[in-house]
Motif scaffolding. Sequence first.
Motif, PDB file in Angstrom:
ATOM      1  N   ASP A 155       0.836  -1.208   0.000  1.00  0.00           N
ATOM      2  CA  ASP A 155       0.000   0.000   0.000  1.00  0.00           C
ATOM      3  C   ASP A 155       0.871   1.259   0.000  1.00  0.00           C
ATOM      4  OD1 ASP A 155       1.027  -0.164   2.506  1.00  0.00           O
ATOM      5  OD2 ASP A 155      -0.882  -0.080   3.576  1.00  0.00           O
ATOM      6  N   ASN A 338      -2.335  -5.190  -2.091  1.00  0.00           N
ATOM      7  CA  ASN A 338      -2.767  -4.221  -1.084  1.00  0.00           C
ATOM      8  C   ASN A 338      -2.958  -2.810  -1.613  1.00  0.00           C
ATOM      9  OD1 ASN A 338      -0.982  -5.636   1.782  1.00  0.00           O
ATOM     10  ND2 ASN A 338      -2.794  -6.318   0.688  1.00  0.00           N
ATOM     11  N   THR A 339      -2.483  -2.550  -2.841  1.00  0.00           N
ATOM     12  CA  THR A 339      -2.703  -1.228  -3.418  1.00  0.00           C
ATOM     13  C   THR A 339      -4.193  -0.951  -3.611  1.00  0.00           C
ATOM     14  OG1 THR A 339      -1.948   0.254  -5.175  1.00  0.00           O
ATOM     15  CG2 THR A 339      -2.651  -1.935  -5.846  1.00  0.00           C
ATOM     16  N   TYR A 341      -6.325  -1.090  -1.421  1.00  0.00           N
ATOM     17  CA  TYR A 341      -6.780  -0.350  -0.242  1.00  0.00           C
ATOM     18  C   TYR A 341      -6.359   1.115  -0.302  1.00  0.00           C
ATOM     19  CZ  TYR A 341      -7.785  -4.875   1.902  1.00  0.00           C
ATOM     20  OH  TYR A 341      -8.284  -6.128   2.180  1.00  0.00           O
TER      21      TYR A 341
END
Length: 410
Positions: A155, A338-339, A341
């Motif tokens: 992220d 996770n990007t 999010y």
Amino acid sequence: MEDKALIVNIATILAKDIGFDQKNNFKRPVPSYPTGKPPPLLQSDDEAFDFFIQHHLQKSQTTDVNWKRKFQFEEKFKTRGEKESKSKEEPTPGRINLIQDLTVDVFESNLHLSKNTFQQLYDSIKGLINPLHSNNTVISNQTIFSLGLWKLATDEHFEEISRRFKIPLLACHLIIRSFWAVISDNSKKFIKWPNTQSAQHLHMKTFEDNKNLRDFPRLFGLISIKRLDIFLESEDEETSVILQITCDGKQRIIDSFVDFATNYSFNASTIGQALECDPNALPAGGYLIGGNNFPLKPYLIRPFEMECFQDESRFNELLRKAQSISDSVLNKMMRRFNTLYALEAKDMKEVRKVLETICSLHNMCQEFGDECIPNCWERSEKCILASKVNENNQNGRKRRLEVMEEVLNI
């Protein structure tokens, strides 16, 4: 007494003068006396006076040494600062090899892949990636792949990745966005809707091999949606989009679509339009299973809105179990990439590129059987649309009853 006081004053002035000359790197010539001895004025038998002179000379020499050290340190610091400043002005990205640079634990905790899967992914798509040129430096396809995957798996924002790998921010944007563009442009190689008869037969067999889905004859796809919060650079604000996926019995994505949450509808999606206009998009009697957010269609079966009978309740429960498989695909993608999010993109066009890249990589990971995903990122929240979907489709209601009778053996 007065003579001694005068001598002390003169000696003090001389000592300070000597210290000043030494500090400024002057060399005072050594005086020569005709008699070989200093004049009487500079002579003294007083031990206190000799101690005083010696003390001041030692102090001035110490000060001179400290001053020299300070000067050398400042010059060294200045030189190093100039080098650092120059490197900040014209940094160049080096060759990044995450497999060699990271231990297994660090690698898997950040990339959510095994090293073996990472290498398989790279071998599969390295031929699609062309090296880039930045500041007279060639950026290898391995570096492009590594940075692109790091951005998707974590992220971290562009600034954090730029600092971590010591590459200029503009080059970071260029490298990662070129990776998205390459995979997105070739996404049809990885995300395939079965169109031929043989492909459709193999596709439907994936549901027959799944014990949770084999009770649904002629099932052709599972469909789900996910709401994602993104930051659009073009609008300089956060907004929400809806990601819609259709998957098979092996949790591979066969269709994806994304639109602003305020504009989204199944009928406006690519697959919604294709199914409405092309009767050959599905084999005869084929259908999809979706949740309560989807409209009821002859080719799209959703749960009963009102469970008036026991059979309807049993059928709804079986539909929810089946549809949970496509929900788990979305959750798996969220945990691995996770990007999702903290998604950031220039505009909606780039959002589509990012999501097509993620769906493509997900399918390849499924092909390679990689399950290296942290469970701590599991999030099972459901996407609920503001608008209520009705069931006023006569053909859809008829087809749902037929499927229910087949599933429950009525």
